[in-house]
Design an enzyme around this catalytic site. Structure first.
Site, PDB file in Angstrom:
ATOM      1  N   ASP A   1     134.058 -16.574 -11.899  1.00  0.00           N
ATOM      2  CA  ASP A   1     133.631 -15.223 -12.241  1.00  0.00           C
ATOM      3  C   ASP A   1     133.054 -14.572 -10.975  1.00  0.00           C
ATOM      4  O   ASP A   1     132.315 -15.211 -10.231  1.00  0.00           O
ATOM      5  CB  ASP A   1     132.569 -15.270 -13.342  1.00  0.00           C
ATOM      6  CG  ASP A   1     132.295 -13.912 -13.962  1.00  0.00           C
ATOM      7  OD1 ASP A   1     131.903 -12.990 -13.215  1.00  0.00           O
ATOM      8  OD2 ASP A   1     132.464 -13.776 -15.179  1.00  0.00           O
ATOM      9  N   ILE A   2     133.378 -13.310 -10.731  1.00  0.00           N
ATOM     10  CA  ILE A   2     132.878 -12.649  -9.520  1.00  0.00           C
ATOM     11  C   ILE A   2     131.414 -12.228  -9.658  1.00  0.00           C
ATOM     12  O   ILE A   2     130.767 -11.908  -8.669  1.00  0.00           O
ATOM     13  CB  ILE A   2     133.749 -11.439  -9.105  1.00  0.00           C
ATOM     14  CG1 ILE A   2     133.784 -10.381 -10.188  1.00  0.00           C
ATOM     15  CG2 ILE A   2     135.152 -11.886  -8.740  1.00  0.00           C
ATOM     16  CD1 ILE A   2     134.417  -9.071  -9.733  1.00  0.00           C
TER      17      ILE A   2
ATOM     18  N   ASN B   1     133.343 -13.564 -25.855  1.00  0.00           N
ATOM     19  CA  ASN B   1     132.818 -12.296 -26.356  1.00  0.00           C
ATOM     20  C   ASN B   1     133.943 -11.534 -27.045  1.00  0.00           C
ATOM     21  O   ASN B   1     135.096 -11.606 -26.602  1.00  0.00           O
ATOM     22  CB  ASN B   1     132.259 -11.455 -25.202  1.00  0.00           C
ATOM     23  CG  ASN B   1     131.147 -12.156 -24.467  1.00  0.00           C
ATOM     24  OD1 ASN B   1     130.304 -12.808 -25.067  1.00  0.00           O
ATOM     25  ND2 ASN B   1     131.147 -12.038 -23.148  1.00  0.00           N
TER      26      ASN B   1
ATOM     27  N   GLU C   1     133.665  -6.991 -22.064  1.00  0.00           N
ATOM     28  CA  GLU C   1     133.831  -5.919 -21.087  1.00  0.00           C
ATOM     29  C   GLU C   1     135.287  -5.738 -20.676  1.00  0.00           C
ATOM     30  O   GLU C   1     135.733  -4.629 -20.422  1.00  0.00           O
ATOM     31  CB  GLU C   1     132.967  -6.193 -19.858  1.00  0.00           C
ATOM     32  CG  GLU C   1     131.480  -6.144 -20.165  1.00  0.00           C
ATOM     33  CD  GLU C   1     130.624  -6.418 -18.953  1.00  0.00           C
ATOM     34  OE1 GLU C   1     131.152  -6.483 -17.823  1.00  0.00           O
ATOM     35  OE2 GLU C   1     129.407  -6.586 -19.140  1.00  0.00           O
TER      36      GLU C   1
ATOM     37  N   HIS D   1     139.145 -14.173 -23.011  1.00  0.00           N
ATOM     38  CA  HIS D   1     138.767 -15.123 -21.961  1.00  0.00           C
ATOM     39  C   HIS D   1     137.561 -15.937 -22.404  1.00  0.00           C
ATOM     40  O   HIS D   1     136.753 -15.484 -23.212  1.00  0.00           O
ATOM     41  CB  HIS D   1     138.486 -14.420 -20.628  1.00  0.00           C
ATOM     42  CG  HIS D   1     137.456 -13.333 -20.691  1.00  0.00           C
ATOM     43  ND1 HIS D   1     137.691 -12.092 -21.260  1.00  0.00           N
ATOM     44  CD2 HIS D   1     136.178 -13.296 -20.245  1.00  0.00           C
ATOM     45  CE1 HIS D   1     136.609 -11.344 -21.152  1.00  0.00           C
ATOM     46  NE2 HIS D   1     135.668 -12.063 -20.543  1.00  0.00           N
TER      47      HIS D   1
ATOM     48  N   HIS E   1     134.201 -18.013 -21.055  1.00  0.00           N
ATOM     49  CA  HIS E   1     133.254 -18.236 -19.971  1.00  0.00           C
ATOM     50  C   HIS E   1     132.796 -19.689 -20.066  1.00  0.00           C
ATOM     51  O   HIS E   1     132.287 -20.105 -21.109  1.00  0.00           O
ATOM     52  CB  HIS E   1     132.009 -17.350 -20.124  1.00  0.00           C
ATOM     53  CG  HIS E   1     132.285 -15.890 -20.035  1.00  0.00           C
ATOM     54  ND1 HIS E   1     132.074 -15.166 -18.878  1.00  0.00           N
ATOM     55  CD2 HIS E   1     132.737 -15.009 -20.954  1.00  0.00           C
ATOM     56  CE1 HIS E   1     132.383 -13.905 -19.099  1.00  0.00           C
ATOM     57  NE2 HIS E   1     132.788 -13.785 -20.360  1.00  0.00           N
TER      58      HIS E   1
END
Length: 116
Positions: free
Chosen positions: A32-33, A89, A97, A102, A104
């Protein structure tokens, strides 16, 4: 349906400079960035699924692979023994978002309890 030509699709297709940690014919994983923990990896399906609400029986193999990759990466990153969190999410109130399903994978420190 939201636009599926987003950053995740570009990463899957190697159209960004993002380093891919894992990729096979079903899923892709990368850091993750904006990490929320020392280990924060995103695992995405290679084909577009907008949210958890769009999952159907044809996605079973991909979803199972996503979880297997979480377990494999947790072991590689040495967070399997102390523990880690897997988060998905869904939609605005679920804090999604990017509208591309996806997972996490979070670990490397003690997390806090989440009460919704």
């Amino acid at each position: 349906m939201k636009n599926n030509n987003n950053i995740f699709k570009r990463i899957i297709l190697h159209q960004t400079s993002t380093k891919i940690i894992y990729q096979d014919n079903l899923v892709t994983a990368f850091n993750d960035i904006y990490p929320q923990s020392p280990v924060h990896i995103l695992i995405v399906p290679n084909h577009f699924i907008e949210t958890c609400n769009n999952i159907n029986h044809s996605h079973e193999l991909t979803l199972g692979r996503m979880l297997l990759v979480c377990s494999k990466l947790a072991k590689q990153k040495n967070i399997d023994k102390n523990g880690y969190r897997i988060v998905i999410n869904c939609n605005k109130h679920g804090c999604q978002e990017i509208f591309y399903l996806h997972i996490h994978l979070l670990g490397g420190r003690q997390g806090s309890k989440i009460y919704y």
